[in-house]
Design an enzyme around this catalytic site. Structure first.
Site, PDB file in Angstrom:
ATOM      1  N   ALA A  83       2.109   8.878   7.136  1.00  0.00           N
ATOM      2  CA  ALA A  83       2.760   9.600   6.035  1.00  0.00           C
ATOM      3  C   ALA A  83       2.565   8.863   4.717  1.00  0.00           C
ATOM      4  O   ALA A  83       2.584   7.633   4.670  1.00  0.00           O
ATOM      5  CB  ALA A  83       4.240   9.744   6.335  1.00  0.00           C
ATOM      6  N   GLY A 128       1.875   8.463  11.402  1.00  0.00           N
ATOM      7  CA  GLY A 128       1.346   9.822  11.528  1.00  0.00           C
ATOM      8  C   GLY A 128      -0.150   9.845  11.795  1.00  0.00           C
ATOM      9  O   GLY A 128      -0.659  10.801  12.393  1.00  0.00           O
ATOM     10  N   GLU A 131      -0.344   9.507  15.385  1.00  0.00           N
ATOM     11  CA  GLU A 131       0.220  10.729  15.990  1.00  0.00           C
ATOM     12  C   GLU A 131      -0.777  11.887  15.936  1.00  0.00           C
ATOM     13  O   GLU A 131      -0.862  12.691  16.866  1.00  0.00           O
ATOM     14  CB  GLU A 131       1.535  11.094  15.280  1.00  0.00           C
ATOM     15  CG  GLU A 131       2.626  10.076  15.582  1.00  0.00           C
ATOM     16  CD  GLU A 131       3.913  10.376  14.838  1.00  0.00           C
ATOM     17  OE1 GLU A 131       3.928  10.207  13.604  1.00  0.00           O
ATOM     18  OE2 GLU A 131       4.881  10.787  15.483  1.00  0.00           O
ATOM     19  N   GLU A 151       7.095   3.124  12.674  1.00  0.00           N
ATOM     20  CA  GLU A 151       8.179   3.845  11.994  1.00  0.00           C
ATOM     21  C   GLU A 151       9.527   3.128  12.044  1.00  0.00           C
ATOM     22  O   GLU A 151      10.269   3.129  11.059  1.00  0.00           O
ATOM     23  CB  GLU A 151       8.332   5.264  12.566  1.00  0.00           C
ATOM     24  CG  GLU A 151       7.277   6.247  12.085  1.00  0.00           C
ATOM     25  CD  GLU A 151       5.998   6.254  12.908  1.00  0.00           C
ATOM     26  OE1 GLU A 151       5.788   5.312  13.689  1.00  0.00           O
ATOM     27  OE2 GLU A 151       5.212   7.205  12.766  1.00  0.00           O
TER      28      GLU A 151
HETATM   29  C1  LIG Z   1      -3.214   0.866   5.945  1.00  0.00           C
HETATM   30  C2  LIG Z   1      -3.125  -0.626   5.788  1.00  0.00           C
HETATM   31  C3  LIG Z   1      -3.391  -1.318   7.125  1.00  0.00           C
HETATM   32  C4  LIG Z   1      -4.189  -1.085   4.797  1.00  0.00           C
HETATM   33  O1  LIG Z   1      -4.035  -2.479   4.586  1.00  0.00           O
HETATM   34  P1  LIG Z   1      -4.895  -3.269   3.508  1.00  0.00           P
HETATM   35  O2  LIG Z   1      -6.348  -3.010   3.759  1.00  0.00           O
HETATM   36  O3  LIG Z   1      -4.424  -4.702   3.566  1.00  0.00           O
HETATM   37  O4  LIG Z   1      -4.572  -2.616   2.118  1.00  0.00           O
HETATM   38  P2  LIG Z   1      -3.178  -2.448   1.372  1.00  0.00           P
HETATM   39  O5  LIG Z   1      -1.994  -2.757   2.270  1.00  0.00           O
HETATM   40  O6  LIG Z   1      -3.276  -3.182   0.087  1.00  0.00           O
HETATM   41  O7  LIG Z   1      -3.201  -0.886   1.098  1.00  0.00           O
HETATM   42  C5  LIG Z   1      -4.198  -0.295   0.287  1.00  0.00           C
HETATM   43  C6  LIG Z   1      -3.583   0.802  -0.523  1.00  0.00           C
HETATM   44  O8  LIG Z   1      -3.191   1.839   0.369  1.00  0.00           O
HETATM   45  C7  LIG Z   1      -1.844   2.171   0.119  1.00  0.00           C
HETATM   46  N1  LIG Z   1      -1.204   2.643   1.354  1.00  0.00           N
HETATM   47  C8  LIG Z   1      -1.316   2.126   2.590  1.00  0.00           C
HETATM   48  N2  LIG Z   1      -0.582   2.825   3.456  1.00  0.00           N
HETATM   49  C9  LIG Z   1      -0.009   3.818   2.744  1.00  0.00           C
HETATM   50  C10 LIG Z   1       0.864   4.881   3.091  1.00  0.00           C
HETATM   51  N3  LIG Z   1       1.282   5.080   4.366  1.00  0.00           N
HETATM   52  N4  LIG Z   1       1.268   5.707   2.118  1.00  0.00           N
HETATM   53  C11 LIG Z   1       0.849   5.545   0.854  1.00  0.00           C
HETATM   54  N5  LIG Z   1       0.018   4.554   0.466  1.00  0.00           N
HETATM   55  C12 LIG Z   1      -0.408   3.708   1.406  1.00  0.00           C
HETATM   56  C13 LIG Z   1      -1.237   0.859  -0.362  1.00  0.00           C
HETATM   57  O9  LIG Z   1      -0.020   1.092  -1.016  1.00  0.00           O
HETATM   58  C14 LIG Z   1      -2.325   0.371  -1.256  1.00  0.00           C
HETATM   59  O10 LIG Z   1      -2.275   1.116  -2.468  1.00  0.00           O
HETATM   60  P3  LIG Z   1      -2.545   0.426  -3.885  1.00  0.00           P
HETATM   61  O11 LIG Z   1      -1.596  -0.726  -3.958  1.00  0.00           O
HETATM   62  O12 LIG Z   1      -3.978  -0.010  -3.834  1.00  0.00           O
HETATM   63  O13 LIG Z   1      -2.287   1.525  -4.866  1.00  0.00           O
HETATM   64  C15 LIG Z   1      -1.745  -1.080   5.292  1.00  0.00           C
HETATM   65  O14 LIG Z   1      -1.589  -0.652   3.972  1.00  0.00           O
HETATM   66  C16 LIG Z   1      -0.601  -0.564   6.096  1.00  0.00           C
HETATM   67  O15 LIG Z   1      -0.334  -1.054   7.178  1.00  0.00           O
HETATM   68  N6  LIG Z   1       0.146   0.398   5.528  1.00  0.00           N
HETATM   69  C17 LIG Z   1       1.425   0.823   6.069  1.00  0.00           C
HETATM   70  C18 LIG Z   1       1.240   2.010   6.909  1.00  0.00           C
HETATM   71  C19 LIG Z   1       2.551   2.494   7.501  1.00  0.00           C
HETATM   72  O16 LIG Z   1       3.578   1.853   7.545  1.00  0.00           O
HETATM   73  N7  LIG Z   1       2.487   3.734   7.978  1.00  0.00           N
HETATM   74  C20 LIG Z   1       3.592   4.409   8.603  1.00  0.00           C
HETATM   75  C21 LIG Z   1       3.963   5.575   7.778  1.00  0.00           C
HETATM   76  S1  LIG Z   1       5.468   6.283   8.394  1.00  0.00           S
HETATM   77  C22 LIG Z   1       4.941   7.718   9.237  1.00  0.00           C
HETATM   78  O17 LIG Z   1       3.765   7.908   9.396  1.00  0.00           O
HETATM   79  C23 LIG Z   1       6.068   8.589   9.619  1.00  0.00           C
HETATM   80  C24 LIG Z   1       5.877   9.840  10.469  1.00  0.00           C
HETATM   81  C25 LIG Z   1       4.597  10.579  10.190  1.00  0.00           C
HETATM   82  O18 LIG Z   1       5.872   9.506  11.853  1.00  0.00           O
HETATM   83  C26 LIG Z   1       7.101  10.729  10.248  1.00  0.00           C
HETATM   84  C27 LIG Z   1       7.401  10.991   8.796  1.00  0.00           C
HETATM   85  O19 LIG Z   1       6.605  11.651   8.122  1.00  0.00           O
HETATM   86  O20 LIG Z   1       8.458  10.500   8.345  1.00  0.00           O
END
Ligand SMILES: CC(C)(COP(=O)([O-])OP(=O)([O-])OC[C@H]1O[C@@H](n2cnc3c(N)ncnc32)[C@H](O)[C@@H]1OP(=O)([O-])[O-])[C@@H](O)C(=O)NCCC(=O)NCCSC(=O)C[C@@](C)(O)CC(=O)[O-]
Length: 279
Positions: A83, A128, A131, A151
């Protein structure tokens, strides 16, 4: 080369609002009728409203393919980070609730597609993003990938089917541990757990492996592939064995009158490769 660009006929000015945004999800159809859906929303394929609308649209447009592959243009870095947490921070509670319903429905629609769907995971697939991949029929994963459901670290629960699909795939205990710790599995571990059906450890790209698998499936009788997917899905719905076998009977009834069934028998008799036309 594999790909033929699919030309979409958009009706004049009646383009949906989200079409004016940069494409975040696109699709193409290969010469062997494999639908390739590409997630391409840098930097992380985060799923926001526009992403979801486009994904829904591309999924629908590929329904007639023989097999669909879902992959990320951001490989090997990320499949999807789940998400869009930046967009989420701007939403009211009601908006967040409505979005999660939409996301859950779209992910279910992917699972309900009548043709096999393969997720080619090469990179991070979390929340997501995982998922979505769990709703595919098959998962091909690279050893370097990282997958998990983080999450609970955000004080929410997986909301796009993760609490249901993960335990069905890898067992209740392992699913609980992953959801409660938010731990990320490597691609190797994911394959060991049975989360992925195929592990890619060598030089071959995950997409290439998925493409070979899809091409293998695409050579089979299309009516039989669709009927068997339907049969498996219906039969897995907690049906009694009696009802489940009735489901299989209905699936068989779909292939029985097809020309492809006769073509399969003729090809066997003549020692040649069958030419299935989905009729
Ligand atoms: C993806 C890596 C591994 C890259 O890890 P990395 O390569 O070290 O890079 P980063 O962490 O610097 O991320 C790069 C850019 O991607 C963005 N970014 C990254 N993730 C997201 C995100 N989810 N939403 C929005 N932006 C995101 C992040 O903010 C950053 O933006 P910048 O600072 O360059 O502008 C790391 O960023 C990471 O682990 N992110 C966290 C992901 C996370 O916690 N996801 C869970 C989301 S909750 C969910 O999906 C809920 C759901 C679907 O089940 C139900 C619901 O909708 O509520």
């Amino acid at each position: 080369m594999y790909l033929i660009r699919v030309t979409r006929l958009l009706a004049g000015n009646k383009r949906p609002r989200w079409f004016s945004s940069e494409p975040q999800v696109t699709s193409t159809l290969t010469s062997s009728e494999i639908g390739l859906i590409t997630l391409n929303h840098p930097p992380a394929n985060a799923m926001g409203r526009v992403f979801l609308q486009q994904l829904k649209h591309e999924m629908k447009s590929m329904e007639d393919a023989r097999c669909i592959i879902l992959h990320s243009a951001l490989a090997p870095k990320v499949f999807s980070a789940g998400a869009d947490l930046k967009e989420r921070a701007t939403m009211t509670m009601e908006e967040a609730e409505a979005f999660v319903v939409q996301l859950r429905t779209t992910v279910q629609e992917l699972s309900d597609l009548p043709v096999p769907v393969i997720a080619a995971i090469d990179g991070v697939a979390v929340g997501g993003g995982l998922e979505l991949a769990l709703a595919a029929d098959l998962r091909v994963i690279s050893a370097r990938s990282k997958v998990g459901l983080p999450e609970t670290s955000l004080a929410i629960v997986p909301g796009a089917g993760g609490t249901q699909r993960l335990p069905r795939l890898i067992g209740e205990g392992r699913a609980k541990e992953l959801i409660w710790t938010g731990r990320r599995l490597s691609g190797v571990e994911a394959a060991e757990y049975g989360l992925a059906t195929r592990l890619v450890e060598n030089e071959e790209s995950t997409l290439e492996t998925a493409m070979k698998l899809a091409e293998e499936i695409a050579k089979k009788g299309p009516v039989a592939i669709r009927a068997s997917k339907w049969s498996i899905h219906e039969g897995m719905k907690e049906a009694s064995m009696e009802n489940a076998l009735e489901v299989e009977r209905q699936a068989y009834a779909r292939v029985l009158p097809t020309k492809d069934r006769l073509e399969g028998l003729a090809a066997f008799r003549e020692g040649r490769t069958p030419n299935y036309r989905g009729e």
